[in-house]
Enzyme design. Structure first.
Site, PDB file in Angstrom:
ATOM      1  N   SER A  93       3.221  -3.121  -3.863  1.00 34.33           N
ATOM      2  CA  SER A  93       3.372  -2.936  -5.315  1.00 34.33           C
ATOM      3  C   SER A  93       4.403  -3.835  -5.971  1.00 34.33           C
ATOM      4  CB  SER A  93       3.736  -1.486  -5.619  1.00 34.33           C
ATOM      5  OG  SER A  93       2.580  -0.695  -5.577  1.00 34.33           O
ATOM      6  N   LYS A  96       3.226  -6.278  -8.423  1.00 39.35           N
ATOM      7  CA  LYS A  96       2.863  -5.897  -9.801  1.00 39.35           C
ATOM      8  C   LYS A  96       3.803  -6.523 -10.815  1.00 39.35           C
ATOM      9  CE  LYS A  96       0.892  -1.521  -8.188  1.00 39.35           C
ATOM     10  NZ  LYS A  96       1.124  -0.107  -7.889  1.00 39.35           N
ATOM     11  N   TYR A 218      -6.569  -7.793  -6.687  1.00 37.93           N
ATOM     12  CA  TYR A 218      -5.441  -6.849  -6.620  1.00 37.93           C
ATOM     13  C   TYR A 218      -5.014  -6.607  -5.168  1.00 37.93           C
ATOM     14  CZ  TYR A 218      -3.029  -2.374  -6.559  1.00 37.93           C
ATOM     15  OH  TYR A 218      -2.121  -1.381  -6.309  1.00 37.93           O
ATOM     16  N   TYR A 270       7.935   4.387  -8.992  1.00 33.27           N
ATOM     17  CA  TYR A 270       6.980   5.501  -8.982  1.00 33.27           C
ATOM     18  C   TYR A 270       7.552   6.673  -9.784  1.00 33.27           C
ATOM     19  CZ  TYR A 270       5.662   2.749  -4.859  1.00 33.27           C
ATOM     20  OH  TYR A 270       5.335   1.741  -3.997  1.00 33.27           O
ATOM     21  N   VAL A 288       4.743   0.162  -0.926  1.00 36.44           N
ATOM     22  CA  VAL A 288       4.518   1.030   0.238  1.00 36.44           C
ATOM     23  C   VAL A 288       4.624   0.283   1.572  1.00 36.44           C
ATOM     24  CG1 VAL A 288       3.187   2.874  -0.890  1.00 36.44           C
ATOM     25  CG2 VAL A 288       2.005   0.849  -0.006  1.00 36.44           C
TER      26      VAL A 288
HETATM   27  N1  GLN Z   1      -1.902  -1.765  -2.404  1.00 36.31           N
HETATM   28  C1  GLN Z   1      -1.296  -0.477  -2.571  1.00 36.31           C
HETATM   29  C2  GLN Z   1      -2.255   0.459  -3.303  1.00 36.31           C
HETATM   30  O1  GLN Z   1      -2.914   0.027  -4.189  1.00 36.31           O
HETATM   31  C3  GLN Z   1      -0.004  -0.626  -3.330  1.00 36.31           C
HETATM   32  C4  GLN Z   1       0.673   0.683  -3.582  1.00 36.31           C
HETATM   33  C5  GLN Z   1       2.151   0.636  -3.555  1.00 36.31           C
HETATM   34  O2  GLN Z   1       2.797  -0.204  -2.965  1.00 36.31           O
HETATM   35  N2  GLN Z   1       2.694   1.655  -4.162  1.00 36.31           N
HETATM   36  O3  GLN Z   1      -2.339   1.619  -2.997  1.00 36.31           O
END
Ligand code: GLN
Length: 357
Positions: A93, A96, A218, A270, A288
């Site tokens: 993530s 992003k 993505y 989050y 994650v």
């Molecule tokens: N690729 C992961 C997902 O889409 C990224 C989520 C994350 O790092 N919170 O679930």
């Protein structure tokens, strides 16, 4: 999107001038102080072994759970790394943040805002939910928002769009980046939740009718391999008005740095984001894969890697390290006290001892 050398003075250049005017012995003492400090934080949390690596993407569970690296890089390019700072893991993530910046550069603030809001969601990062009034995803840091942002990446073909994303990552990292294809395939074969989110957004007219292509992009951006040192460099680049302090290259146009950082402060961690802003007070993003990237505006970047996650999906040691560093160094962006921050800015002020240790 022209990416040349920055024509503005950056915080790093300003600091480098002050450092050059400094007594070299005093400077060496400060560099040593910072190094000793990072070593002490690493020691403090090495034994913290709560949480488990993510397993909903099966490949993520294959990592060595006890890896632990902390990397700090100042805006004038002075680095400190302790522990497993060279171990590669998937950015997840944290991507992003970078792709949001890319979309802002490509389309401008208003057009991006039409598709993705900037409001903390208070929901899990993978919630299948949109803002009921506007139909937009709440913000670019939850999966829905990030998928909508990936849909905005321009390019004639899927390969062109991915190439642009990887090129932007290269500017932040200062070296070409690679995708971990095992992680990519693992997420692709299990990512039905993101597929559901994407189809919901398609039905509301938020993304274009090329769901597979956008999800592939993505997932690819999430699978890019990074190290804790890379994360510190991403943070230092954002802290340095978008200019990579090691290469001098513009990774993000200066005018969009504040957009990216304010959303990272309010939405980056989050549904721990509110507490994070309160306790740590730094723009940041976790993934994650076990990484946390934090920005010390004007000062530098922090990268932590430790794949054991807490119940919200944040690196458990990473959170502990960032909370302590913010407090010890006095770098909470709203903290008015004299601190390492003041010393950092004014070079001639003595560095205070870390508080409360
Ligand atoms: N690729 C992961 C997902 O889409 C990224 C989520 C994350 O790092 N919170 O679930």
């Amino acid at each position: 999107m022209e990416h040349l050398e920055s024509t503005h003075t950056t915080p790093g250049e300003e600091r480098a001038l002050r450092v050059a005017a400094m007594d070299p012995a005093v400077h060496a003492e400060r560099v040593q102080w910072m190094h000793d400090y990072v070593v002490s934080v690493h020691e403090r949390y090495r034994g913290l072994d709560g949480g488990e690596p993510a397993s909903y993407i099966p490949e993520l569970a294959m990592v060595e759970p006890d890896h632990f690296g902390i990397s700090v890089l100042t805006t004038d390019g002075q680095g400190n790394g302790v522990g497993d700072v060279g171990v590669e893991f998937s950015i997840q993530s944290i991507s992003k943040v970078l792709v949001y910046g890319l979309a802002l550069e490509a389309l401008g603030r208003e057009r991006v805002l039409e598709r993705v809001g900037v409001e903390p969601s208070g929901e899990r990062f993978n919630a299948i939910v949109l803002d009921e009034e506007s139909n937009r995803p709440f913000n670019p840091m939850v999966n829905a928002g990030a998928i909508a942002v990936s849909d905005l990446v321009p390019g004639a073909t899927p390969a062109d769009r991915l190439a642009l994303v990887l090129e932007v990552f290269r500017r932040y990292l200062g070296h070409p980046v690679e995708i971990d294809w095992d992680v990519y395939r693992s997420e692709k074969s299990t990512g039905n939740r993101n597929r559901a989110i994407a189809y919901l957004m398609l039905s509301k007219g938020i993304i274009d009718d090329r769901v597979d292509e956008t999800l592939d992009l993505y997932v690819a951006q999430c699978s890019v391999k990074v190290t804790a040192a890379d994360l510190a460099l991403i943070g230092a680049t954002l802290a340095n008005a978008g200019v990579n302090p090691l290469t001098g290259e513009v990774a993000l146009e200066r005018q969009y740095v504040r957009d990216v950082l304010s959303v990272s402060l309010t939405c980056g961690m989050y549904d721990y984001s509110g507490e994070w802003a309160y306790r740590v007070g730094l723009p940041a993003k976790s993934g994650v894969g076990g990484g946390i990237m934090a920005v010390l505006p004007g000062m530098g970047g922090l990268g932590v890697y430790s794949p054991r996650l807490d119940h919200l999906g944040n690196s458990a040691r990473g959170i502990a390290v960032c909370e302590d560093m913010s407090e010890d160094l006095g770098v909470h962006i709203f903290a008015p006290e004299d601190s390492w921050l003041t010393a950092y800015r004014q070079i001639d002020t003595p560095v205070p001892s870390p508080r409360g240790r």
